[in-house]
Motif scaffolding. Structure first.
Motif, mmCIF file in Angstrom:
data_model
loop_
_atom_site.group_PDB
_atom_site.id
_atom_site.type_symbol
_atom_site.label_atom_id
_atom_site.label_comp_id
_atom_site.label_asym_id
_atom_site.label_seq_id
_atom_site.Cartn_x
_atom_site.Cartn_y
_atom_site.Cartn_z
ATOM 1 N N LEU A 132 0.826 -1.209 0.000
ATOM 2 C CA LEU A 132 0.000 0.000 0.000
ATOM 3 C C LEU A 132 0.860 1.259 0.000
ATOM 4 O O LEU A 132 0.808 2.070 0.931
ATOM 5 N N PRO A 133 1.659 1.476 -1.042
ATOM 6 C CA PRO A 133 2.579 2.627 -1.043
ATOM 7 C C PRO A 133 1.861 3.977 -1.036
ATOM 8 O O PRO A 133 2.421 4.974 -0.596
ATOM 9 N N ASN A 134 0.602 4.002 -1.497
ATOM 10 C CA ASN A 134 -0.113 5.274 -1.604
ATOM 11 C C ASN A 134 -1.248 5.415 -0.601
ATOM 12 O O ASN A 134 -2.024 6.364 -0.670
ATOM 13 N N ARG A 135 -1.330 4.466 0.336
ATOM 14 C CA ARG A 135 -2.426 4.506 1.305
ATOM 15 C C ARG A 135 -1.947 3.938 2.634
ATOM 16 O O ARG A 135 -1.284 2.910 2.669
ATOM 17 N N GLN A 136 -2.304 4.595 3.731
ATOM 18 C CA GLN A 136 -1.849 4.181 5.039
ATOM 19 C C GLN A 136 -2.906 3.326 5.745
ATOM 20 O O GLN A 136 -4.046 3.766 5.901
ATOM 21 N N PRO A 137 -2.552 2.127 6.197
ATOM 22 C CA PRO A 137 -3.493 1.321 6.976
ATOM 23 C C PRO A 137 -3.727 1.961 8.348
ATOM 24 O O PRO A 137 -2.960 2.804 8.803
ATOM 25 N N ASP A 138 -4.779 1.541 9.003
ATOM 26 C CA ASP A 138 -5.037 1.965 10.377
ATOM 27 C C ASP A 138 -4.312 1.032 11.342
ATOM 28 O O ASP A 138 -3.932 -0.088 10.980
ATOM 29 N N VAL A 139 -4.137 1.502 12.575
ATOM 30 C CA VAL A 139 -3.495 0.689 13.615
ATOM 31 C C VAL A 139 -4.490 0.470 14.753
ATOM 32 O O VAL A 139 -5.103 1.415 15.240
ATOM 33 N N LEU A 140 -4.644 -0.789 15.135
ATOM 34 C CA LEU A 140 -5.470 -1.152 16.286
ATOM 35 C C LEU A 140 -4.670 -2.148 17.114
ATOM 36 O O LEU A 140 -4.483 -3.302 16.718
ATOM 37 N N TYR A 141 -4.191 -1.668 18.265
ATOM 38 C CA TYR A 141 -3.364 -2.528 19.105
ATOM 39 C C TYR A 141 -4.187 -3.678 19.702
ATOM 40 O O TYR A 141 -5.401 -3.572 19.871
ATOM 41 N N GLU A 142 -3.496 -4.753 20.034
ATOM 42 C CA GLU A 142 -4.133 -5.910 20.644
ATOM 43 C C GLU A 142 -4.697 -5.547 22.018
ATOM 44 O O GLU A 142 -4.369 -4.506 22.599
ATOM 45 N N CYS A 143 -5.539 -6.430 22.546
ATOM 46 C CA CYS A 143 -6.114 -6.183 23.871
ATOM 47 C C CYS A 143 -5.959 -7.418 24.753
ATOM 48 O O CYS A 143 -5.598 -8.495 24.282
ATOM 49 N N ILE A 144 -6.243 -7.249 26.025
ATOM 50 C CA ILE A 144 -6.184 -8.344 26.985
ATOM 51 C C ILE A 144 -7.449 -8.350 27.831
ATOM 52 O O ILE A 144 -8.155 -7.350 27.913
ATOM 53 N N ASP A 145 -7.705 -9.473 28.471
ATOM 54 C CA ASP A 145 -8.828 -9.593 29.393
ATOM 55 C C ASP A 145 -8.396 -9.032 30.739
ATOM 56 O O ASP A 145 -7.688 -9.692 31.498
ATOM 57 N N VAL A 146 -8.825 -7.820 31.037
ATOM 58 C CA VAL A 146 -8.353 -7.149 32.251
ATOM 59 C C VAL A 146 -9.051 -7.656 33.506
ATOM 60 O O VAL A 146 -8.728 -7.235 34.620
ATOM 61 N N SER A 147 -10.002 -8.563 33.366
ATOM 62 C CA SER A 147 -10.634 -9.148 34.546
ATOM 63 C C SER A 147 -9.732 -10.170 35.216
ATOM 64 O O SER A 147 -9.952 -10.547 36.363
#
Length: 342
Positions: A132-147
């Motif tokens: 994707l040289p002409n378009r930037q992907p989005d970033v969504l970091y991983e998550c954890i079960d905080v319980s």
């Protein structure tokens, strides 16, 4: 609007975060494995039927994104919003191409025509350069079960005369087991090292290396624990978490360790390292092994003995819980729904 998540395996690291959303009404899930079996053939048929009635389809992980059979199904489904959620980089990409016996050119147009999300800036940089040289992907970091906070104590229980360093991950070259042993060999006798994870590449040479280090020090300085069904107990009992991966697209185990208030030492080759910028109380990103040895000798004790830092780490990890992950993913999906066709 409901979204259909296609994933490879519940045991895959790539699926760990997104499978937490199974309890949320906005998502439904379909497993498609890599293998060519009758059972998987019927899964593909089910995918086709379910996708007829759902507009947003999320392909989670490289084993799903590059699966030629899934692409064949999607080609006959018009007017779908295809979202690719990447948890891997170049190493996994090359391994996946070999497995499916395909070339990058076979899938490049498919990737470019989809909406792309990466689980770190590290993965984003690779994906942008590769596809994707002409378009930037989005970033969504991983998550954890905080319980899962059993074992967290706001006050330090560390015995500074016996510091326990823990790594959790498959025992293999890519996860940095050899560097783990080098650091163990050079550190003081106050510091013990434990590795928990599947013994994927624990060959005779590495077993002899562990034995040699322990004999030279006169005690079991390095312990290989094997796979654990209860990593929470290991996190709560360790003093420092250290995973020296050679290639780690993100590294969700760092977040899990922080949830227990533990100081983390992150590889510069991990996507998680970017979250530690300007956060010296949470962890340390070393530049090389010489730098790491110096840090352990001169600054580690200070970092793990401060009670205030433990609470800060715990709260940081909680900010990467499932609720925030769900909210951010929903926001991205809404953005794609309103976007003009790519």
């Amino acid at each position: 609007m409901k979204s259909l998540v296609v994933y490879h395996s519940k045991n895959s690291g790539a699926a760990k975060s997104i499978l937490f959303l199974k309890k949320r009404n906005a998502f439904s899930f379909q497993k498609i494995s890599k293998e060519t079996t009758i059972f998987n053939f019927f899964r593909l048929i089910l995918l086709f039927i379910r996708a007829l009635f759902i507009k947003n389809i999320i392909l989670n992980g490289i084993a799903v994104i590059a699966n030629p059979n899934i692409q064949k199904v999607l080609k006959v489904l018009p007017n779908k919003k295809i979202i690719l959620y990447w948890h891997e980089g170049e190493y996994h990409w090359n391994q996946t191409l070999k497995y499916f016996k395909i070339k990058t050119s076979d899938i490049a147009d498919f990737i470019a025509s989809a909406h792309n999300i990466c689980d770190s800036q590290r993965v984003k940089e690779w994906l942008s350069h590769a596809f994707l040289p002409n378009r930037q992907p989005d970033v969504l970091y991983e998550c954890i079960d905080v319980s899962c906070t059993i074992g967290f104590h706001s006050k330090s229980t560390t015995n500074l005369d016996h510091i326990n360093v823990l790594a959790v991950g498959n025992l293999c070259t890519r996860k940095g087991f050899d560097d783990f042993l080098k650091i163990a060999e050079q550190s003081s006798n106050k510091i013990n090292f434990k590795w928990a994870g599947k013994n994927v590449e624990y060959d005779l040479k590495r077993k002899d290396r562990v034995k040699e280090i322990n004999e030279n020090w006169g005690y079991n300085k390095v312990e290989v624990l094997g796979f654990s069904n209860h990593p929470s107990k290991l996190y709560s009992e360790c003093d420092v978490f250290f995973l020296p991966s050679i290639d780690e697209p993100f590294g969700i185990v760092y977040l899990e360790a922080l949830l227990y208030g533990k100081f983390v030492i992150a590889s510069p080759n991990s996507g998680f390292s970017e979250l530690l910028k300007n956060k010296p109380n949470l962890g340390y990103v070393y530049t090389d092994l010489v730098d790491l040895v110096s840090f352990i000798d001169n600054r580690l004790l200070e970092k793990i003995s401060q009670n205030d830092y433990r609470k800060e780490r715990h709260l940081f990890a909680k900010s990467h819980g499932v609720d925030n992950f769900h909210e951010n993913l929903t926001r991205l999906i809404a953005k794609y729904e309103n976007a003009t066709p790519l």
